[in-house]
Write an enzyme that holds these catalytic residues in place. Structure first.
Site, short mmCIF file in Angstrom:
data_model
loop_
_atom_site.label_atom_id
_atom_site.label_comp_id
_atom_site.label_asym_id
_atom_site.label_seq_id
_atom_site.Cartn_x
_atom_site.Cartn_y
_atom_site.Cartn_z
N LYS A 14 -19.70 3.27 -12.22
CA LYS A 14 -19.83 4.56 -12.83
C LYS A 14 -19.24 5.59 -12.03
O LYS A 14 -18.52 6.28 -12.10
CB LYS A 14 -21.12 4.88 -13.66
CG LYS A 14 -21.55 3.94 -14.43
CD LYS A 14 -22.90 4.63 -15.10
CE LYS A 14 -24.07 4.61 -14.30
NZ LYS A 14 -24.77 3.76 -13.82
N ARG A 86 -30.23 7.15 -20.29
CA ARG A 86 -30.90 5.81 -19.65
C ARG A 86 -31.94 5.18 -20.57
O ARG A 86 -32.41 4.05 -20.29
CB ARG A 86 -31.45 6.14 -18.32
CG ARG A 86 -30.52 5.61 -17.24
CD ARG A 86 -31.19 5.85 -15.94
NE ARG A 86 -30.65 5.23 -14.63
CZ ARG A 86 -29.81 5.63 -13.96
NH1 ARG A 86 -29.18 6.68 -14.21
NH2 ARG A 86 -29.35 4.88 -13.10
N ARG A 125 -22.46 -0.78 -0.82
CA ARG A 125 -22.20 0.40 -1.27
C ARG A 125 -22.66 1.45 -0.08
O ARG A 125 -23.75 1.31 0.39
CB ARG A 125 -23.01 0.81 -2.22
CG ARG A 125 -22.46 2.36 -2.75
CD ARG A 125 -22.68 2.56 -4.16
NE ARG A 125 -24.09 2.70 -4.70
CZ ARG A 125 -24.55 2.58 -5.94
NH1 ARG A 125 -23.48 2.72 -7.19
NH2 ARG A 125 -25.72 2.38 -6.31
N ARG A 160 -27.45 4.38 0.53
CA ARG A 160 -28.46 4.99 -0.25
C ARG A 160 -29.93 4.10 -0.07
O ARG A 160 -30.13 3.04 0.01
CB ARG A 160 -28.30 5.13 -1.83
CG ARG A 160 -27.62 6.05 -2.33
CD ARG A 160 -26.80 5.96 -3.49
NE ARG A 160 -27.64 5.49 -4.48
CZ ARG A 160 -27.42 5.66 -5.78
NH1 ARG A 160 -26.19 5.90 -6.26
NH2 ARG A 160 -28.27 5.16 -6.68
N ARG A 171 -34.47 -1.81 -10.35
CA ARG A 171 -33.46 -0.80 -11.28
C ARG A 171 -32.68 -1.73 -12.23
O ARG A 171 -32.44 -1.33 -13.30
CB ARG A 171 -32.33 -0.27 -10.22
CG ARG A 171 -32.95 0.77 -9.44
CD ARG A 171 -32.14 1.07 -8.27
NE ARG A 171 -30.90 1.49 -8.54
CZ ARG A 171 -29.76 1.51 -7.90
NH1 ARG A 171 -29.66 0.94 -6.84
NH2 ARG A 171 -28.59 2.02 -8.04
P1 AMP Z 1 -27.92 6.70 -10.07
O1 AMP Z 1 -27.38 7.52 -8.98
O2 AMP Z 1 -27.45 6.75 -11.38
O3 AMP Z 1 -27.96 5.22 -9.66
O4 AMP Z 1 -29.21 6.82 -10.47
C1 AMP Z 1 -30.32 6.95 -9.25
C2 AMP Z 1 -31.63 6.96 -9.40
O5 AMP Z 1 -32.26 8.25 -10.15
C3 AMP Z 1 -32.23 5.90 -10.83
O6 AMP Z 1 -32.54 4.75 -10.17
C4 AMP Z 1 -33.59 6.84 -11.15
O7 AMP Z 1 -34.53 6.63 -10.29
C5 AMP Z 1 -32.85 8.16 -11.16
N1 AMP Z 1 -32.14 8.75 -12.69
C6 AMP Z 1 -30.89 9.01 -12.74
N2 AMP Z 1 -30.67 9.18 -13.87
C7 AMP Z 1 -31.87 9.14 -14.52
C8 AMP Z 1 -32.14 9.27 -16.18
N3 AMP Z 1 -31.33 9.72 -16.73
N4 AMP Z 1 -33.41 9.13 -16.20
C9 AMP Z 1 -34.22 8.75 -15.33
N5 AMP Z 1 -34.26 8.66 -14.14
C10 AMP Z 1 -33.01 8.77 -13.93
#
Ligand code: AMP
Length: 215
Positions: A14, A86, A125, A160, A171
């Protein structure tokens, strides 16, 4: 071009695809993960958020929605939403939010990827700690020109904290339980487009572009 909502498992691409769409077509890339990572680590809230994220859990709907609302209200051009909704509750909140600001011109793209490939990507990554640009340690064409330094902004490239095998598995499980039902939610609304992710990010990009051009 229409606004885009990406739905996908972790590390499906994404962020990478959003980076390219942003560079080529001027989209504003709104990543809720980035919005959360931008909350200062020096605050109690920032510390709590990092603990949840590093554990592979989801942050509360209220908090993420608040950050997203503020960002969306300040975005005028086309946007890509990466990481929200999500779960189905967030999908319903988003419907209301986009209606309230008259931004209902979007398509939903589901990036379909096997868990094994997604995990391989997550574990290799690396990301710019300043601008969030995504690189990969091993994939040709996705490595930074100078090791450890972001090509885009000169920031420091890091892995990360939630791209460990343990956090990734959590996740992915979270994705199956909470986010997969969102796919049906948009399927029922007839606005879901499906892209099978390829090994080569450029091929995936071509598929996305075709959808955008057809729509
Ligand atoms: P990402 O950068 O999209 O992989 O998100 C990293 C982390 O941020 C996720 O594993 C969640 O802990 C948190 N996160 C991101 N977006 C959301 C969301 N819409 N709702 C809840 N937690 C989120």
């Amino acid at each position: 071009m229409k606004n885009i909502i990406f739905i996908a498992p972790p590390a499906a691409g994404k962020g990478t695809q959003s980076n390219t769409l942003q560079e080529k077509y001027g989209y504003t890339h709104i990543s809720t993960g980035d919005l959360l990572r931008n909350v200062s680590e020096d605050t109690d809230l920032g510390k709590k958020i990092r603990e949840i994220m590093n554990n592979g859990d989801l942050v509360s709907d209220e908090l993420v929605t608040e950050l997203l609302k503020e960002k969306l209200e300040n975005t005028t051009g086309n946007f890509i939403l990466d990481g929200y909704p999500r779960n189905v509750i967030q999908a319903k909140i988003l419907d209301e939010l986009l209606s309230s600001i008259n931004r209902n011109d979007y398509i939903v793209i589901y990036l379909n990827i096997k868990e094994e490939l997604a995990m391989r990507r997550a574990l290799s990554r690396i990301t710019c700690s300043d601008c969030g640009h995504i690189y990969n340690r091993y994939t040709p064409g996705m490595q930074p020109k100078i090791e450890g330094i972001c090509d885009k902004c000169g920031g420091k490239i890091i892995a990360r904290d939630d791209d460990t095998e343990e956090a990734f598995k959590k996740r992915f499980q979270n994705y199956i339980e909470n986010t997969e039902p969102v796919i049906d939610y948009y399927k029922n609304k007839n606005i879901l487009k499906i892209v099978d992710v390829c090994d080569d990010k450029n091929q995936t990009f071509e598929k996305i572009l075709k959808i955008l051009e057809e729509d």
